[in-house]
Write a protein that holds these residues in place. Structure first.
Motif, PDB file in Angstrom:
ATOM      1  N   GLU A   1      88.458 131.186  73.899  1.00  0.00           N
ATOM      2  CA  GLU A   1      88.700 131.330  75.329  1.00  0.00           C
ATOM      3  C   GLU A   1      88.606 129.978  75.986  1.00  0.00           C
ATOM      4  O   GLU A   1      87.586 129.313  75.911  1.00  0.00           O
ATOM      5  CB  GLU A   1      87.654 132.287  75.921  1.00  0.00           C
ATOM      6  CG  GLU A   1      87.836 132.512  77.394  1.00  0.00           C
ATOM      7  CD  GLU A   1      86.821 133.520  77.930  1.00  0.00           C
ATOM      8  OE1 GLU A   1      86.353 134.362  77.147  1.00  0.00           O
ATOM      9  OE2 GLU A   1      86.513 133.440  79.116  1.00  0.00           O
TER      10      GLU A   1
ATOM     11  N   ASP B   1      88.383 128.017  79.251  1.00  0.00           N
ATOM     12  CA  ASP B   1      87.919 128.347  80.578  1.00  0.00           C
ATOM     13  C   ASP B   1      88.885 127.793  81.597  1.00  0.00           C
ATOM     14  O   ASP B   1      88.984 126.597  81.785  1.00  0.00           O
ATOM     15  CB  ASP B   1      86.538 127.732  80.774  1.00  0.00           C
ATOM     16  CG  ASP B   1      85.840 128.400  81.909  1.00  0.00           C
ATOM     17  OD1 ASP B   1      86.504 129.173  82.628  1.00  0.00           O
ATOM     18  OD2 ASP B   1      84.647 128.175  82.062  1.00  0.00           O
TER      19      ASP B   1
ATOM     20  N   ASP C   1      89.229 131.019  86.141  1.00  0.00           N
ATOM     21  CA  ASP C   1      88.325 132.148  86.360  1.00  0.00           C
ATOM     22  C   ASP C   1      86.870 131.830  86.010  1.00  0.00           C
ATOM     23  O   ASP C   1      86.089 132.727  85.814  1.00  0.00           O
ATOM     24  CB  ASP C   1      88.795 133.368  85.581  1.00  0.00           C
ATOM     25  CG  ASP C   1      88.818 133.110  84.096  1.00  0.00           C
ATOM     26  OD1 ASP C   1      88.701 131.939  83.719  1.00  0.00           O
ATOM     27  OD2 ASP C   1      88.942 134.069  83.337  1.00  0.00           O
ATOM     28  N   HIS C   2      86.534 130.552  85.928  1.00  0.00           N
ATOM     29  CA  HIS C   2      85.142 130.290  85.581  1.00  0.00           C
ATOM     30  C   HIS C   2      84.203 130.738  86.699  1.00  0.00           C
ATOM     31  O   HIS C   2      83.010 130.830  86.535  1.00  0.00           O
ATOM     32  CB  HIS C   2      84.911 128.833  85.181  1.00  0.00           C
ATOM     33  CG  HIS C   2      84.726 127.897  86.318  1.00  0.00           C
ATOM     34  ND1 HIS C   2      83.521 127.721  86.937  1.00  0.00           N
ATOM     35  CD2 HIS C   2      85.597 127.103  86.950  1.00  0.00           C
ATOM     36  CE1 HIS C   2      83.657 126.839  87.899  1.00  0.00           C
ATOM     37  NE2 HIS C   2      84.900 126.464  87.940  1.00  0.00           N
TER      38      HIS C   2
ATOM     39  N   GLY D   1      82.210 133.695  85.801  1.00  0.00           N
ATOM     40  CA  GLY D   1      80.922 133.400  85.204  1.00  0.00           C
ATOM     41  C   GLY D   1      80.515 134.225  84.016  1.00  0.00           C
ATOM     42  O   GLY D   1      79.349 134.305  83.708  1.00  0.00           O
ATOM     43  N   SER D   2      81.449 134.844  83.350  1.00  0.00           N
ATOM     44  CA  SER D   2      81.008 135.536  82.159  1.00  0.00           C
ATOM     45  C   SER D   2      82.085 135.526  81.087  1.00  0.00           C
ATOM     46  O   SER D   2      83.266 135.420  81.376  1.00  0.00           O
ATOM     47  CB  SER D   2      80.606 136.964  82.491  1.00  0.00           C
ATOM     48  OG  SER D   2      81.681 137.618  83.100  1.00  0.00           O
ATOM     49  N   VAL D   3      81.625 135.589  79.874  1.00  0.00           N
ATOM     50  CA  VAL D   3      82.537 135.652  78.738  1.00  0.00           C
ATOM     51  C   VAL D   3      82.581 137.111  78.298  1.00  0.00           C
ATOM     52  O   VAL D   3      81.554 137.766  78.231  1.00  0.00           O
ATOM     53  CB  VAL D   3      81.999 134.811  77.574  1.00  0.00           C
ATOM     54  CG1 VAL D   3      83.002 134.770  76.449  1.00  0.00           C
ATOM     55  CG2 VAL D   3      81.670 133.422  78.043  1.00  0.00           C
TER      56      VAL D   3
END
Lengths: 456, 729
Positions: free
Chosen positions: B201, B203, B206-207, B210-212
């Protein structure tokens, strides 16, 4: 050590019906002929942790448990029994006994653990890291069952347990992520900020939460105060602490110190300890928390640590009937060092000297026969626990089962993988397989499989 | 013939199966991006000098050193220049490495390139086995032989292991979430035992979320997996021939990572697997943008890339002499006594440096003429540049033939393309890019394009330039020449990210601030979901065990994803409608569900867009609704669907986006105004809700005035219903 120990002994667990009843709360359920709670108490005693608070749900249960404790270990341990309302959850229970808690750190154990993980080592790890919370994890395949070979039989074919997903840092000391299995839906979402701070994260789904936690008291109480909705330590408090570990603005340092001071007036001791823990933590490489903090001055962090028990350690929770069977099997089998009895070298079993065996009756390996029990002729007992003063007729087969005190079993019965509670009665030629018989129940005859016998 | 020997050794280990397999590599001499514009309009990226040596030479020299015997250089943009360069270089007749060129004008992506190679191969069968796939802008000194061996052995054991990807640790900044090479943060999930890649992924925007996200199945199948956030993708891949055919089969694969790797990982094509190889002691980096150009240049000067350093001849370059403090100087540099050449600086041959000039942390090409009292810091001056007295140049890239007149100042981040002239005393503003060529007016929406119009167009442009130049005043001062390119829309904020200039402090502070705000917002969103509330909701869900419900959740998520992508990439409404309709069919949903989900994504976007006040939020929401009106309108035709939208809105207000609560009536009104909702639907909704209990009627009450007004407006409305309404209220 300035550790207080809280044992959450539960009440009448509905999972364990019909084994538990008004007379026998969960904590007093016998495992290899002694209450499950005694295993936890022994474990704590072995680590020299003697100041205990046992929290029981419900007044009745508390009285029962208190009675047992005072008879069993009044001379060895200093135990307080606190009763809390039923169904308040672990969080609620701790809220209710908050005024009892004064020490800097608190060790919380579930009262239904049968384990040999050293609580002292957990406490030391917690202190060494100066952690806010330390959770104890153990490897999934609990040492016993897998090795018991054919012994397990039917019991072994249990479903793979649903485990939580746990994220560890590369040193396997810090807890970065926890997802309770039941709450995981299609995908798992991980917070990037924590991952970025740690660089690497190892996600494990083969570790089991052993329900032993060490908390910093100030942190625990603050969370419980601030979040009245939190019910469960495992499902709410622990994930919350893990999630917020990089911005713990709620737990300001001054406050912690102040509360410590109020706590027991041992200021000097405490500050020494703080210095010591700082020295200890500085000795190793700075953890990612410190690195993160130094990068962003305004942030405060708290540490969530893990203590991963050695794979050889045994740990199981008695929270289902299946688990009850497993625990009994293991305690008289592979994990028999936990039982506290010495097994005969010759037969690898324990037959109380006062037990009476009929002719041609065999008691196989990994069995336990309690005080004053009588077994008739031509019986065969294998891998089973038989309580005190049981009366077992002739031609009875007991395999992989637990028979509690004062049970009566008629001639020609066959019992496999079943639990017969105390004072229950099996008439002649009853055949049970994977059944549970409630205390005092009378089974009239016939063949039964997978049934539960209880009065409505 | 070292390489040959290495090959021989391998053969003897494994004589039967492999035979002698030549070690081959495909080098993509085109990055298929526009990050180096305007410079790449006139010269291909791989020929741009990196510490005075064309980038492609680093790549070729490394491949040769690593034992590769045959390289196919794939040229696209400016292919003539590349072919010409290679023919005249020592690579054309290298004893160990045969360099062959493949030319294709039509390819606009790495995917196209590989497809082209695959098609060619059918005729000539050039690629015989496993090959190394690199880009022509790679600087590395890692050994490849063992890695290729590892790949082959794995392939022998597991047919499906078609690719090995090289990764290297590189911790991104905790603040900008950007690696030192200026690339976005990368999240990888790797099986710790087999090193199989499980999740990839990059980044992007859409960071903020805040989640993967990891698939649950991934975690269930593996007892443990490693998640990295501190790895950098070196874009060096060992591929098996299946990779080429995969590209051929999936003609929509363009980008090596975004499409190919993702495709293999997510779509599970024929069970193919990708593995990773982490390097720790050797160097590998790809020059992807101006920041990595800066970083890699510094690494070369600091000798991390040994033996590819300026004082060693590795590709027919003239070695420079290394002095103390990392100063590399050609033997014939003419330097005034009073000039100060500071540490970590490279000065090429034939360059003159005048009195009192100060040069620090910079690379100066050959044949440059630097006047007196010039300050050059952290900059890259290519060949034959003339810098007159008193100029100040900080963190800039100055291409061949540029002339900077007296007293001009280049602020940090400036890029001057070939032959630009900066006028006397002119101050070039920070981050501007100047070229003699005018910025292509029609910005191609497809970002994968690198100067396809290529050399011929450029030449035409240049020819007509002089005339034009006179007619139009230059952007670079009265006596300058060249246009300052306008930063294309949207990329405005991004400019600092990929520039040669260090990130300014105020930007850093800004990001930290934003981060904290983010955290706060997250905090808010976290609290209600955690704790008992959520577990209750969960248990209810599982009790009901309603698969449809869950499906709808996924569907909603997919629609949201599609919509956000559409917003980000500016996809036209028609295509979005098609895509969402496709989703609807594949999830077997009703049109009303579509309406609900689309509306939900829009509102969510509005709420997620940063805003300070409710008014701003309202404005955001309205603008989004108006902009995507047609998309929503497509699914919201019938009254039922409209009611669904209103209900959804209500639900959102109650549950996920409480901020919207106060705006309920306003937004409803706007939707009525722009004909998204008919009065029929609103009134029916009101009717339905009238019987609900107090808590449920909050929003109805909020809209009471509006509904009243609607009723009065429509005369057909009969009276008794009106009465009923009043009673209820």
């Amino acid at each position: 050590m300035d550790f207080q120990v809280v044992i959450l002994a539960g009440g009448f667990s509905s999972n364990l019906v019909p084994l538990v009843s008004k007379e026998v709360p969960k904590a007093l359920l016998p495992v290899a002929n002694r209450p499950v709670l005694s295993y936890v108490l022994d474990l704590l005693e072995s680590s020299n942790l003697k100041d205990l608070i046992v929290v029981v749900e419900g007044e009745d249960a508390a009285l029962k448990v208190g009675g047992w404790i005072s008879s069993a270990c009044v001379d060895r341990l200093h135990v307080e029994v606190a009763a809390v309302a039923e169904n308040v959850g672990t969080g609620g229970a701790l809220r209710a006994i908050a005024h009892h808690l004064t020490a800097k750190d608190i060790l919380i154990l579930s009262g239904d653990i049968v384990s040999d993980i050293s609580p002292g080592a957990v406490a030391a790890t917690h202190r060494r890291h100066d952690a806010s919370v330390t959770a104890v994890l153990c490897a999934e395949p609990v040492s016993g069952p897998s090795e018991s070979g054919g012994a397990g039989g039917k019991d072994k074919t249990k479903k793979p347990a649903r485990l939580d997903i746990i994220g560890l840092d590369s040193s396997k000391q810090f807890l970065l992520y926890i997802a309770i299995e039941a709450e995981i839906k299609k995908d798992t979402r991980l917070k990037k900020s924590i991952l970025c701070a740690a660089g690497k994260m190892e996600l494990r789904s083969d570790l089991m939460d052993s329900h032993i936690y060490a908390f910093k008291r100030s942190v625990l109480q603050e969370v419980l105060d601030q979040k009245p909705a939190f019910r469960s330590l495992k499902q709410d408090v622990l994930p919350y602490l893990v999630r917020t570990q990089l911005r713990s603005d709620v737990f300001s340092e001054e406050k912690t110190v102040e509360e410590n001071g109020n706590g027991n007036g041992k200021n000097n001791m405490q500050s020494n300890e703080v210095v010591l823990s700082q020295i200890l933590s500085n000795a190793s490489l700075p953890s990612f928390h410190q690195v993160y903090e130094s990068g962003l001055n305004s942030r405060k962090t708290h540490k969530c640590c893990v203590y991963i028990a050695d794979e050889s350690k045994y740990c199981i929770r008695l929270n289902s009937i299946q688990a009850y069977m497993d625990v009994n099997r293991d305690v008289i089998g592979d994990a028999n060092h936990l039982s506290g009895y010495s097994f005969s070298a010759q037969h690898n079993n324990i037959v109380h000297p006062s037990a009476v065996l009929g002719s041609k009756t065999t008691v196989g390996q990994n069995c336990m026969l309690g005080e004053g029990s009588q077994v008739g002729d031509k019986c065969s007992v294998k891998r089973s626990v038989i309580g005190r003063h049981c009366r077992i007729g002739s031609n009875v087969k007991v395999v992989n089962s637990v028979v509690m005190d004062h049970a009566t079993i008629g001639d020609g019965c066959s019992i496999q993988g079943s639990v017969i509670c105390s004072n229950a009665q099996l008439q002649e030629r009853v055949s049970l397989r994977d059944c549970q018989v409630e205390a005092g129940y009378v089974v009239n005859g016939g063949e039964h499989k997978g049934e539960t016998f209880a009065r409505k | 013939m070292g390489a040959q020997k290495k090959g021989g050794a391998r053969v003897s280990e494994d004589p039967v199966e492999q035979g002698h397999q030549r070690l081959q590599a495909i080098l993509l001499a085109d990055s298929f991006t526009t990050k180096f514009r305007p410079v790449t309009l006139e010269r291909p990226k791989v020929l741009l000098p990196l510490v005075n040596v064309p980038m492609i030479d680093y790549t070729l020299a490394w491949l040769e050193f690593a034992g590769i015997e045959e390289v196919f250089v794939f040229c696209c943009a400016h292919s003539a220049q590349i072919i010409d360069y290679l023919e005249n270089s020592e690579w054309s007749s290298h004893p160990n490495l045969s360099v062959r060129t493949i030319e294709s004008q039509k390819s606009i992506s790495a995917g196209d390139a590989l497809r082209y190679i695959y098609e060619q191969q059918a005729e000539t069968s050039q690629i015989q086995g496993d090959f190394v796939l690199v880009s022509g802008d790679t600087v590395s000194n890692m050994p490849l032989a063992d890695l290729i061996k590892e790949h082959r052995e794995r392939k022998k054991k597991d047919e499906k292991a078609i690719m090995t990807m090289v990764i290297k640790q590189s911790k991104p900044s905790p603040i900008t979430h950007q690696s030192r090479l200026g690339t976005d943060q990368l999240f990888l999930a790797v099986d710790p035992k087999t090193k199989q890649l499980l999740h990839y992924e990059e980044d992007k925007i859409d960071h903020a979320r805040g989640s993967v996200c990891l698939e649950k199945s991934l975690l269930q199948s593996e007892p443990s997996l490693l998640l990295y956030s501190d790895m950098q993708d070196c874009y060096i891949d060992i591929c098996s021939p299946e990779v080429l055919s995969l590209f051929e089969d999936n003609f929509d694969y363009q980008h090596l990572r975004r499409h190919f790797v993702k495709g293999v990982l997510v779509d599970d094509i024929m069970g193919y697997k990708i593995f990773t190889h982490e390097i720790d002691s050797s160097y590998a980096a790809r020059i992807d943008n101006f920041r990595s150009y800066d970083t890699v240049s510094k690494d070369i000067i600091q000798r991390w890339t040994f033996p590819y350093v300026p004082d060693i001849n590795f590709s027919g370059n003239r070695p420079l002499k290394l002095g103390r403090q990392g100063i590399y100087k050609a033997s014939d540099v003419v330097q005034s006594r009073s000039a100060d050449v500071g540490s970590s600086t490279v000065v090429g041959d034939g360059t003159k440096i005048g009195d009192g000039s100060r040069i620090l942390n910079s690379v100066i090409g050959s044949g440059c003429c630097i006047g007196s009292n010039v300050v050059i810091e952290g900059s890259y001056i290519w060949n034959n540049v003339v810098i007159e007295d008193g100029c100040e140049i900080r963190n800039a890239i100055v291409c061949d033939g540029v002339k900077i007149r007296e007293g001009a100042v280049l602020e940090p981040g400036v890029v001057l393309s070939f032959n630009v002239v900066v006028g006397r005393g002119f101050v070039v503003p920070a981050y501007s890019k100047a070229s003699l060529l005018q910025q292509p007016t029609k910005e191609d929406s497809d970002e994968e394009l690198e100067c396809v119009e290529s050399s011929s167009v450029a030449a035409d442009l240049l020819a007509g330039l002089n005339l034009e130049m006179e007619a139009r005043e230059s952007d670079l001062g009265p006596d300058g020449a060249g246009y300052i390119w306008e930063v294309c829309e949207g990329a405005n904020d991004e400019e600092w990210k990929h520039s040669v200039a260090p990130i300014p402090m105020d930007k850093v502070a800004e990001i930290i601030q934003a981060m904290e705000d983010d955290d706060d917002r997250e905090d808010e969103s976290c609290v209600p979901t955690s704790g008992e509330l959520r577990s209750d909701a969960d248990s209810i869900n599982t009790d009901m065990n309603d698969p449809g419900d869950d499906d709808y959740g996924y569907f909603e998520k997919e629609v949201e994803g599609t919509f956000l992508r559409a917003v980000e990439e500016g996809i036209v409404v028609e295509n979005v409608i098609l895509e969402i309709n496709g989703l609807r069919l594949s999830y077997n949903m009703e049109s009303a569900d579509c309406a609900g989900a689309t509306f939900y994504s829009m509102m969510k976007l509005a709420v997620d867009t940063p805003h300070n006040s409710a008014d701003e939020l309202c404005k955001n929401a309205v603008s989004i609704i108006t902009k995507w009106k047609r998309l929503l309108g497509f699914h919201v035709k019938k009254t039922d669907e409209q009611i669904e939208v209103i209900m959804k809105f209500e639900e959102m207000c109650q549950e996920t986006a409480k901020e919207l609560g106060t705006l309920f009536a306003k937004i409803l009104h706007v939707m009525y105004e722009i004909d998204l909702l008919q009065e029929d639907a609103i009134l029916r909704w009101a009717e339905e809700k009238a019987g609900a209990d107090e808590a449920d009627r909050v929003y109805l009450q909020q809209c009471e005035a509006f509904i009243q007004w609607l009723k009065e407006a429509s005369e057909e409305e009969d009276d008794d219903e009106d009465d009923e309404e009043e009673e209820d209220a």
